[in-house]
Design a protein around this motif. Structure first.
Motif, PDB file in Angstrom:
ATOM      1  N   HIS A 227      37.053 -41.504  -2.049  1.00 45.41           N
ATOM      2  CA  HIS A 227      36.910 -42.104  -0.721  1.00 45.41           C
ATOM      3  C   HIS A 227      36.742 -41.052   0.364  1.00 45.41           C
ATOM      4  CE1 HIS A 227      41.380 -41.659  -0.490  1.00 45.41           C
ATOM      5  NE2 HIS A 227      41.074 -41.341   0.729  1.00 45.41           N
TER       6      HIS A 227
ATOM      7  N   PHE B 266      33.168 -40.495   0.471  1.00 44.88           N
ATOM      8  CA  PHE B 266      32.595 -41.661   1.128  1.00 44.88           C
ATOM      9  C   PHE B 266      32.604 -41.507   2.642  1.00 44.88           C
ATOM     10  CE2 PHE B 266      31.589 -45.945   2.022  1.00 44.88           C
ATOM     11  CZ  PHE B 266      32.443 -46.376   3.012  1.00 44.88           C
TER      12      PHE B 266
ATOM     13  N   LEU C 252      29.981 -39.158   3.643  1.00 50.83           N
ATOM     14  CA  LEU C 252      28.682 -39.793   3.446  1.00 50.83           C
ATOM     15  C   LEU C 252      28.385 -40.753   4.587  1.00 50.83           C
ATOM     16  CD1 LEU C 252      26.340 -40.100   1.406  1.00 50.83           C
ATOM     17  CD2 LEU C 252      27.579 -42.015   0.413  1.00 50.83           C
TER      18      LEU C 252
ATOM     19  N   LEU D 291      42.473 -52.184   8.338  1.00 53.19           N
ATOM     20  CA  LEU D 291      41.279 -52.775   8.938  1.00 53.19           C
ATOM     21  C   LEU D 291      40.258 -51.712   9.309  1.00 53.19           C
ATOM     22  CD1 LEU D 291      40.217 -55.532   9.655  1.00 53.19           C
ATOM     23  CD2 LEU D 291      41.107 -55.255  11.956  1.00 53.19           C
TER      24      LEU D 291
ATOM     25  N   MET E 170      39.293 -49.123   7.631  1.00 55.37           N
ATOM     26  CA  MET E 170      38.379 -48.849   6.525  1.00 55.37           C
ATOM     27  C   MET E 170      37.445 -50.018   6.273  1.00 55.37           C
ATOM     28  SD  MET E 170      38.531 -45.865   5.808  1.00 55.37           S
ATOM     29  CE  MET E 170      37.311 -45.964   4.523  1.00 55.37           C
ATOM     30  N   VAL E 171      37.915 -51.236   6.515  1.00 58.17           N
ATOM     31  CA  VAL E 171      37.025 -52.385   6.373  1.00 58.17           C
ATOM     32  C   VAL E 171      35.880 -52.252   7.356  1.00 58.17           C
ATOM     33  CG1 VAL E 171      36.821 -54.872   6.645  1.00 58.17           C
ATOM     34  CG2 VAL E 171      38.831 -53.924   5.546  1.00 58.17           C
TER      35      VAL E 171
ATOM     36  N   SER F  87      33.518 -49.477   6.185  1.00 56.41           N
ATOM     37  CA  SER F  87      32.686 -49.864   5.043  1.00 56.41           C
ATOM     38  C   SER F  87      31.599 -50.821   5.490  1.00 56.41           C
ATOM     39  CB  SER F  87      33.511 -50.559   3.956  1.00 56.41           C
ATOM     40  OG  SER F  87      34.761 -49.985   3.824  1.00 56.41           O
ATOM     41  N   LEU F  88      31.982 -51.772   6.329  1.00 56.17           N
ATOM     42  CA  LEU F  88      31.013 -52.730   6.832  1.00 56.17           C
ATOM     43  C   LEU F  88      29.932 -52.003   7.634  1.00 56.17           C
ATOM     44  CD1 LEU F  88      30.511 -55.742   6.821  1.00 56.17           C
ATOM     45  CD2 LEU F  88      31.762 -55.914   8.975  1.00 56.17           C
TER      46      LEU F  88
ATOM     47  N   LEU G 201      28.920 -48.973   7.246  1.00 57.02           N
ATOM     48  CA  LEU G 201      28.009 -48.261   6.355  1.00 57.02           C
ATOM     49  C   LEU G 201      26.956 -49.200   5.795  1.00 57.02           C
ATOM     50  CD1 LEU G 201      27.276 -45.618   4.936  1.00 57.02           C
ATOM     51  CD2 LEU G 201      28.681 -46.346   3.027  1.00 57.02           C
ATOM     52  N   VAL G 202      27.404 -50.361   5.326  1.00 58.14           N
ATOM     53  CA  VAL G 202      26.439 -51.289   4.738  1.00 58.14           C
ATOM     54  C   VAL G 202      25.434 -51.738   5.797  1.00 58.14           C
ATOM     55  CG1 VAL G 202      26.138 -53.493   3.573  1.00 58.14           C
ATOM     56  CG2 VAL G 202      28.093 -52.080   3.018  1.00 58.14           C
TER      57      VAL G 202
ATOM     58  N   VAL H 233      22.982 -48.948   6.662  1.00 61.34           N
ATOM     59  CA  VAL H 233      22.041 -48.648   5.585  1.00 61.34           C
ATOM     60  C   VAL H 233      21.011 -49.761   5.405  1.00 61.34           C
ATOM     61  CG1 VAL H 233      22.358 -49.180   3.134  1.00 61.34           C
ATOM     62  CG2 VAL H 233      22.784 -46.895   3.939  1.00 61.34           C
TER      63      VAL H 233
END
Lengths: 255, 364, 299
Positions: free
Chosen positions: B260, B263, B266, B314, B316-317, B320-321, B323-324, B327
């Motif tokens: 992570h 991540f 990244l 929250l 990290m949520v 992550s969201l 990042l998606v 991208v």
């Protein structure tokens, strides 16, 4: 003799793409390699330039065996090529595409580059001026800083040829340089290829489908079908050869 | 030798940066708008600088050379542990290695910070050769998971070789040497090095590999040598970043260096734009700042009689969201593959002003 | 080592291998049609386990309904993820879609942490698998669940192979895996096939997750991460894109993991490293895996 191919055979699993090819090129020749689609022409290029190691056979460049050598090493020995589908470095600028071809001759080390010392800077300056010279000779100097991918199609083809020339080759392999061009553009290209052959003292092996182009400038033609040479000779001889006509039968070309 | 035109520009930036640092060391509440401690703000800027180094170095491989490496955390771990083990004095080491004593000569060896940091980078770089020589023959996703695998193996080795690393117990009491000079200074050097590299012929060779490997090779570029070069430099700086991190946090353990962590780096690279150095720096700043700022959503707040419960995790949520979303919708990230330049900013502001004038209904 | 001890380990090994196989199949199927490493796949097993946990614990639904609900919801999640995070990137470079997959995986894990809390929870067990319920086979005491897992796996595998090789949908799936664009040109509804593939793979992962919960009766939101990686490695090892390969890879990996640690307890700390060593070995020595086939790139 610049290039000597003896008994080249290229087999992928069960498929024999090229079989028992013998071909030699003398300095300064302009030879055309033709044949129906899938005849194995690009495969021949790939084997010469080291992308594939042949299943059998040898390739000799100016007396030196280059069979199965790594592609970049073969390039450094004096063989350059263009690709059937344009493979420019699209996001890089026009001049940067040329500068990449000059990179392998760079004497400066990474440290020189990182510290941007005098040695590096002078090498960079001379590389740039050589690149601009080359671009000027193909009339692309005005767009030197544009992204290569933004050029019109014909200019991209010319840039690819220029990029290959920048490696200072003895032998130039052109893979369908006129693809996608209209007849007028093809004739321009024809003249262009003849001119660079003379100006740069090259030997050229040319794959092309457009008969007008290839018959017009080649001194000699080699015809490939299903991986085998079915005819060789002057454009006149080859266009009259019944085996060649049979191989092309049913395939309309700009003949 | 070094006073060419554009190094003069660097000197100007260097002087400006030094002024900012000196000022910041004095008063950061005003600078960041984060109510709270002076040292908290400094810590954030330190993290920003370290993250900038990490993002820049990952961008070199992933963004500029087009090689998909997921092993950054492994090299960071190597750098962190090297720095820690070399800067801790013998007494501190004996305190920490209470279960299994540290192996000699490491136990006796203590070095000043700068050589430790440089060694951190070199050791990480050395391991990158061990990883890169086999792995860089692979392409695309296979390279990604191979580097991920190597990073995990490195981490698991660190976790198990107790007499060198103290295993899962980790290291505590690492001397906190870093301050803004070290972090911002290293970040600046990293940026300079990478910028010069990218703008040089070597940089063009790397970019050509990204654009089209086959064509690059056909133009005489030794693919393997250049990929390895890029990988080495990237891992060197990952090691330095890890070393700075170890000194900043004063305690490290193997669990910190799981996937992570890669991540997060990244995320910064993708957000900033793969192929933009200034993008990586800006994104590192934004992500670091947000990481801290978003702690707010994880803590409980009281507004008069209303209690808004905090939701731990929250942050990290959201990341992550993010990042998606980036991208899928903005794969170029903030800067794409352009850099932040004075002209660029002026042009952007010019366009912005034009749109405002048009929207106001008045002619331009 | 005593013989009974050995058989005990072997039984566990086969069980673990079966679980790995079930999840590995999902990875290999998705890679086969999209050339994508679906990082988020492993987290689906976690999702299914938690659905059952809440279905039983909070809503007191009967077991069959809980299980079916978990499978359906997980399959649905798989389809949703494909639609939202992968389909828009179908024409993008492969690394972009891989980054998206990594992002989704982290998203699912962190959502799990937020929604379910980070502490491990005990997984409910149906009466037949109650701790303590075991059979005696050849003098060795094997828990019912350890016995049931390979059986369920084999049954599901049989059903899956039947679908893939004996139905029209299965043929379409194989066609899309072989040549994505041509299959589309031949009239195959590619999007539907992709969705079905994700659904099947996710469903299998769901069953794997539920059985995992029963066997190692503690679940936590990060439980899918490591097994997910290992199952992917198993798929690569067996031959990525090949269902039989995934099964073989999963079994070998699971068995090796347990047996090696059983015989050499001193290196048990490196347990997770085996998988990665196998991965790197496979990629370097035989990238097509045990049973895989080579795909050439046209220059």
């Amino acid at each position: 003799m610049i290039l000597d191919i003896r008994g080249m055979k290229m087999q992928f699993g069960g498929l024999v793409a090229v079989d028992n090819l013998n071909l030699s090129l003398e300095q300064g020749e302009l030879v055309g390699l033709i044949g129906p689609n899938g005849a194995g022409k690009t495969t021949v290029f790939n084997v010469i330039t080291g992308v594939y190691a042949p299943t059998q056979g040898t390739i000799t460049l100016e007396g030196r065996d280059i069979t199965g050598m790594r592609p970049d090493l073969i390039t450094r020995l004096g063989v350059a090529r263009t690709f059937q589908n344009i493979r420019l470095f699209s996001r890089m600028s026009v001049i940067e595409n040329i500068l990449v071809s000059l990179h392998w001759r760079l004497g400066s080390s990474v440290f020189d580059a990182i510290f941007q010392n005098r040695k590096y800077r002078s090498e960079e300056a001379s590389m740039r001026s050589r690149a601009m010279d080359l671009l000027a000779r193909v009339n692309l100097d005005s767009v030197a800083d544009l992204p290569a991918g933004s050029l019109p199609y014909g200019s991209q083809r010319r840039l690819e040829i220029c990029r290959a020339l920048a490696t200072e080759p003895r032998l130039l392999l052109l893979d369908e340089p006129a693809a996608g061009m209209n007849p007028a553009e093809s004739i321009e290209l024809m003249k262009f290829i003849g001119r660079i052959r003379d100006e740069f003292g090259l030997t050229i092996l040319l794959i092309e489908h457009q008969m007008r182009v290839v018959m017009g400038i080649s001194e000699r033609i080699v015809v490939l079908d299903h991986g085998i040479v079915i005819s060789q000779g002057t454009p006149r001889e080859v266009s009259r050869d019944p085996r060649v006509i049979a191989a092309y039968l049913g395939v309309e070309q700009h003949a | 030798m070094r006073l060419s035109r554009f190094l003069k520009r660097d000197l100007v930036i260097l002087v400006l940066a030094a002024v900012v640092i000196a000022w910041a060391n004095g008063d950061l509440e005003g600078l960041l708008g984060i109510p709270g401690w002076q040292s908290y703000g400094v810590r954030i800027i330190n993290m920003c600088a370290i993250n900038a180094i990490l993002a820049l170095s990952l961008n070199l491989v992933n963004g500029f050379t087009g090689q998909f490496s997921l092993g950054h955390a492994g090299f960071m771990a190597l750098g962190a542990y090297t720095t820690a083990l070399l800067t801790m004095d013998m007494a501190a080491k004996d305190r920490v290695f209470f279960m299994t004593p540290l192996v000699e000569p490491l136990r006796n060896l203590t070095l000043p910070f700068l050589p430790s940091l440089i060694l951190a980078g070199l050791i990480a770089g050395l391991f990158s050769l061990v990883v890169g020589i086999p792995a860089l023959r692979l392409r695309g996703d296979y390279l990604g998971i191979a580097t991920l695998g190597f990073a995990e193996i490195i981490r698991l080795i660190i976790q198990n070789v107790r007499k060198v690393t103290n295993g899962a117990l980790g290291l505590k009491g690492i001397p906190q040497v870093v301050n803004l000079w070290w972090t911002l200074g290293s970040a600046f050097i990293c940026y300079l090095m990478l910028r010069n590299l990218i703008n040089s012929s070597y940089g063009r060779a790397l970019k050509s590999i990204r654009e089209n490997e086959t064509a690059a090779q056909a133009m005489g570029i030794d693919l393997f040598k250049h990929k390895l070069l890029s990988f080495f430099i990237s891992s060197f700086w990952a090691g330095v970043g890890g070393g700075l991190l170890a000194s900043l946090l004063t305690t490290i353990d193997p669990v910190q260096f799981k996937f992570h962590l890669t991540f997060q780096v990244l995320l910064m690279v993708v957000l900033g734009g793969m192929g933009s150095l200034s993008g990586s720096i800006i994104a590192a700043g934004i992500v670091t700042y947000l990481m801290e700022f978003l702690r707010i959503v994880e803590e409980t707040h009281y507004w008069g009689s209303i209690t808004i419960p905090g939701i731990p995790g929250l942050r990290m949520v959201i990341f992550s969201l993010a990042l998606v979303l980036v991208v899928v919708w903005y794969p170029k990230g903030l800067m794409g593959d352009s850099e932040l330049t004075a002209q660029g900013v002026k042009a952007f502001l010019g366009r912005f002003r034009k749109t405002l004038r048009l929207k106001g209904g008045r002619p331009v | 080592m005593q013989l009974s001890m050995f058989f005990q380990h072997l039984a566990n090994a086969i069980s673990l291998g079966s679980l790995y196989s079930l999840v590995a199949i999902g990875y290999t199927m998705v890679y086969g049609i999209l050339r994508l490493i679906n990082f988020a796949h492993g987290d689906l097993l976690m999702l299914a386990a938690y659905i059952v946990y809440y279905a039983r614990g909070m809503f007191h639904l009967p077991w069959p309904i809980s299980i079916i609900l978990a499978i359906l919801l997980t399959a649905g999640t798989g389809i949703l993820v494909e639609r939202a995070a992968y389909r828009p990137l179908r024409d993008s470079p492969r690394t972009t879609i891989l980054i998206s997959a990594i992002g989704v995986s982290f998203l699912v894990e962190n959502l799990g942490l937020v929604l379910f809390g980070g502490r491990p929870q005990p997984f409910p067990l149906p009466a037949v698998f109650d701790s303590g319920s075991a059979r005696e086979i050849g003098g060795v005491r094997v828990e019912n669940i350890t016995f049931a897992i390979p059986v369920v796996t084999l049954v599901l595998l049989y059903v899956l192979l039947h679908i893939v090789h004996k139905t029209k949908t299965g043929m379409a799936m194989r066609a899309v895996a072989r040549d994505f664009d041509t299959a589309g040109l031949m009239g195959v509804d590619v999007n539907r096939i992709v969705a079905i593939t994700f659904a099947i793979g996710s469903a299998l992962a769901a069953v794997g997750g539920i059985m995992w919960g029963m066997k190692f009766p503690q679940i936590n939101p990060l439980m899918g991460m490591m097994p997910g990686m290992k199952c992917f490695i198993a798929a690569v090892f067996g031959g990525i894109g090949n269902i039989q390969g995934a099964v073989v890879g999963g079994f070998i990996l699971g068995v090796a993991e347990i047996m090696i640690v059983a015989f050499l307890p001193s290196i048990s700390g490196y347990r997770d490293a085996f998988a990665f060593v196998i991965l790197i070995g496979t990629l370097l020595i035989r990238p097509t895996g045990l049973i895989g086939e080579k795909v050439a790139e046209k220059v």
